[in-house]
Structure formats: C-alpha cells, structure tokens
Enzyme design. Sequence first.
Site, mmCIF file in Angstrom:
data_model
loop_
_atom_site.group_PDB
_atom_site.id
_atom_site.type_symbol
_atom_site.label_atom_id
_atom_site.label_comp_id
_atom_site.label_asym_id
_atom_site.label_seq_id
_atom_site.Cartn_x
_atom_site.Cartn_y
_atom_site.Cartn_z
ATOM 1 N N TRP A 12 41.718 6.198 -17.711
ATOM 2 C CA TRP A 12 42.100 4.795 -17.576
ATOM 3 C C TRP A 12 43.614 4.642 -17.504
ATOM 4 C CZ3 TRP A 12 41.268 0.763 -15.315
ATOM 5 C CH2 TRP A 12 41.387 -0.536 -15.791
ATOM 6 N N HIS A 32 50.508 13.967 -24.650
ATOM 7 C CA HIS A 32 51.019 14.870 -25.693
ATOM 8 C C HIS A 32 50.840 16.330 -25.308
ATOM 9 C CE1 HIS A 32 46.951 15.909 -27.180
ATOM 10 N NE2 HIS A 32 46.659 14.670 -26.878
ATOM 11 N N ARG A 33 50.298 16.591 -24.109
ATOM 12 C CA ARG A 33 50.085 17.973 -23.662
ATOM 13 C C ARG A 33 51.037 18.312 -22.513
ATOM 14 N NH1 ARG A 33 44.686 16.278 -24.455
ATOM 15 N NH2 ARG A 33 44.366 15.960 -22.234
ATOM 16 N N LYS A 105 39.628 -0.266 -25.440
ATOM 17 C CA LYS A 105 38.449 -1.073 -25.781
ATOM 18 C C LYS A 105 37.740 -0.468 -26.988
ATOM 19 C CE LYS A 105 37.792 -2.472 -20.957
ATOM 20 N NZ LYS A 105 36.902 -2.439 -19.776
ATOM 21 N N LYS A 191 30.688 -4.339 -25.877
ATOM 22 C CA LYS A 191 29.807 -4.000 -24.755
ATOM 23 C C LYS A 191 29.505 -2.505 -24.720
ATOM 24 C CE LYS A 191 33.310 -2.195 -22.226
ATOM 25 N NZ LYS A 191 33.414 -0.884 -21.570
ATOM 26 N N ASP A 244 32.042 -7.085 -17.863
ATOM 27 C CA ASP A 244 32.215 -5.728 -18.376
ATOM 28 C C ASP A 244 30.891 -5.159 -18.866
ATOM 29 O OD1 ASP A 244 33.695 -3.492 -18.883
ATOM 30 O OD2 ASP A 244 34.916 -4.354 -20.481
ATOM 31 N N THR A 248 29.337 -1.631 -17.335
ATOM 32 C CA THR A 248 29.263 -0.501 -18.262
ATOM 33 C C THR A 248 27.820 -0.076 -18.527
ATOM 34 O OG1 THR A 248 31.239 -1.427 -19.306
ATOM 35 C CG2 THR A 248 30.179 0.373 -20.441
ATOM 36 N N SER A 254 30.196 5.169 -16.389
ATOM 37 C CA SER A 254 30.381 4.770 -17.776
ATOM 38 C C SER A 254 30.073 5.922 -18.722
ATOM 39 C CB SER A 254 29.463 3.578 -18.105
ATOM 40 O OG SER A 254 29.375 3.396 -19.505
ATOM 41 N N ASN A 256 29.914 5.728 -21.910
ATOM 42 C CA ASN A 256 28.993 5.252 -22.938
ATOM 43 C C ASN A 256 27.556 5.281 -22.423
ATOM 44 O OD1 ASN A 256 30.675 4.135 -25.382
ATOM 45 N ND2 ASN A 256 31.782 3.506 -23.545
ATOM 46 N N VAL A 279 36.458 10.721 -25.146
ATOM 47 C CA VAL A 279 36.114 9.800 -26.221
ATOM 48 C C VAL A 279 35.019 8.842 -25.763
ATOM 49 C CG1 VAL A 279 36.979 7.916 -27.660
ATOM 50 C CG2 VAL A 279 38.398 9.940 -27.261
#
Length: 345
Positions: A12, A32-33, A105, A191, A244, A248, A254, A256, A279
């Site tokens: 994103w 951070h990499r 989100k 959502k 959304d 999703t 998606s 999720n 994540v």
Amino acid sequence: MSKVAVIGAGSWGTALSIVLSDNGHDVRLWTHRKEQADMINNQHVNENYLKVNLPENIKAYDDLHSAIDDVKAIILVVPTKAIREVSQQLNRLLKKKITIIHATKGIEPESLKRVSQMISEELDSYSYEDIVVLSGPSHAEEVGKRLPTTVTVSSLDSSNAKLAQDLFINESFRVYTSPDVVGIELGGALKNIIALGAGISDGLGYGDNAKAALITRGLAEITRLGTSLGANPLTFLGLPGVGDLIVTCTSVHSRNWRAGNLLGKGHKLDEVLDQMGMVVEGVRTAKAAYQFAEDQEIEMPITAGIYQILFENKYPREVVEQLMSRNKREEMDDLAELIGGNYSK
C-alpha cells in the site's frame, strides 16, 4: 511540486508512492530494510510487495531522518502494531510541524484506539485534530496499475484534509473529503473482520447467498460499533464503509479474504499467517473489536464467531450453524441502525 515522505514500503505504501509520483512530487519511500531500499533505487521494483515498475522519481531510504528531511507531508503506511514505535521515532526527529496523513486500517487491541489517536499520543507537537486519515476501497495492486480508484480523506482540521486531497487527487485516483474521522477509521478497520468471514465462507464453499448475507449483516455490526463510538452512521454507507467492505470481501487481492479462505479450508491460524507473509490486520482487529463489544455489551455475532475461530479453535462450520440458529428477529430494527435509529437487540 512537494517533497513527500511515505513511511512504510509495503504494497500500500508503494502504491500510494506511485500516485504521488504521478502527480510530480518528490517521493521518499522509507523502509527499515536496506536490501529493499537498494532494490527500489537500483531496479525500480518492489517485487515482494507490488509487481509493477516504479517511477524513477521514487527514492527509497532506510534512514528515517534522511527520508523526512525538509518534506511537506508524511504519509504513514506501516502496520498498526508498528504505529507507536514509528511515531516515537518521528517524535525524536521532527524539528517542525508538518502535515501527517496515515493510511493504515486497524485498531489497537485492548484499548480500541484508532490510528490517529495512537499517532497523536506519541507526537508531542500534534493533537488528534491535526492527523489526516486516508481510507476507502483501494487494492494496492489496482492502484499500482493506475486503475480507477476513489478514496476519502478526513481530518478535524479541514485545511489538512484539503492538503491531502490536493496531494493525491488525479485522473485515476479520485479523493473526497469528510469530517467524520471516527467513521472513516473504524470503517476501514472493521471491514477486515468481515472480509475474514467472507473468505471463511468461500473456503467452506457456501456460495454467493451466504457471502451477500455476511456482508450485509456485517455492515450492521460495523455501524453498531461505530456509532457507539461517535461515528456518523451515514459514513458507513459511503466509500470507507460499504465501498471498502465490498472490495475487501469479494476480491482475491484482499489478504484478509485470502487468510479467511485458508481458514475455511481447514488451515490453522499460525499456518495461515506464515503462508501469507504479510500482515493480516483483521486478526488483531477482531480481537480488539470482540473485547470492546463484550465490555460494552454491543451485539456483534459475526465478529464473535470469527474471534472464536481465530482464538478459540472453534470449527468454522460450527460457527456458521451457530449464526444461522440465532433467535428470530425483525430486520428493520437493524436497518434503523444505518440511519441512527433504534438500537434494540
């Protein structure tokens, strides 16, 4: 144009960097990499997250201080669990007050704090009213390909919302404004719980009828919890709510939905999260929403069922049977919630 830092080089964050780049901004994308930053700068790809070629005016940094130097705005796009840590780092580094926009989100377990609240608590010079949220039906894969997408930005400071709108809006990325920060953030976070449920339903092979019911009843749950926290119920009928929710719950893009689909096919949560490699915000959000609903006696049967699957090892089919055998009731009582009416159980 403006110098803008995008903090978080996942799918994103990378997609939003492309939008900003298309608008002519000097984009600094922080990760951070170091190896990821080198790949973006040398090969102009971020292949582990978004399989598109990146514009050359997106420059990656692995040093946060350099990434935010002299920027007009910061876009925070890190996972919810990293929001406080990154905000603490920014608090030490920021020398002047600039616009901060977040596009994450999720909500914080136990506290049910929204992301804008978490950020403002960690930044000494900022209040909750200063933070802008960007949300809406927006798969990174499609935004990265410049397919038509529409989102909403919200802040209690209307000038900050307008600045965010101006930064992002273009012919393929339309941006609306809204004053309802609570509704925008909760719609985008909650959502993900229903998307897990939609994936579980598809994994079980239950078909479109079941998924349509799940989405509709899920919207009632989102509205019930959101309005209890001060959101405008009409927000949930807009892009950050039903918009959304639809995208999703119905797309293989998606994560999720994909995680839920694996759960519905019999995989355990730890196995699913390992396989996803990214994540899955709905898992943390389900825990937070379930705990809050229990404490406040807010009826959220779908959320409760998904919580049982995730954290109590309940079989998905058993949860579906549980939902289908609930006591009879009048649908109009629930539909009234969408316009701020009766909240009876």
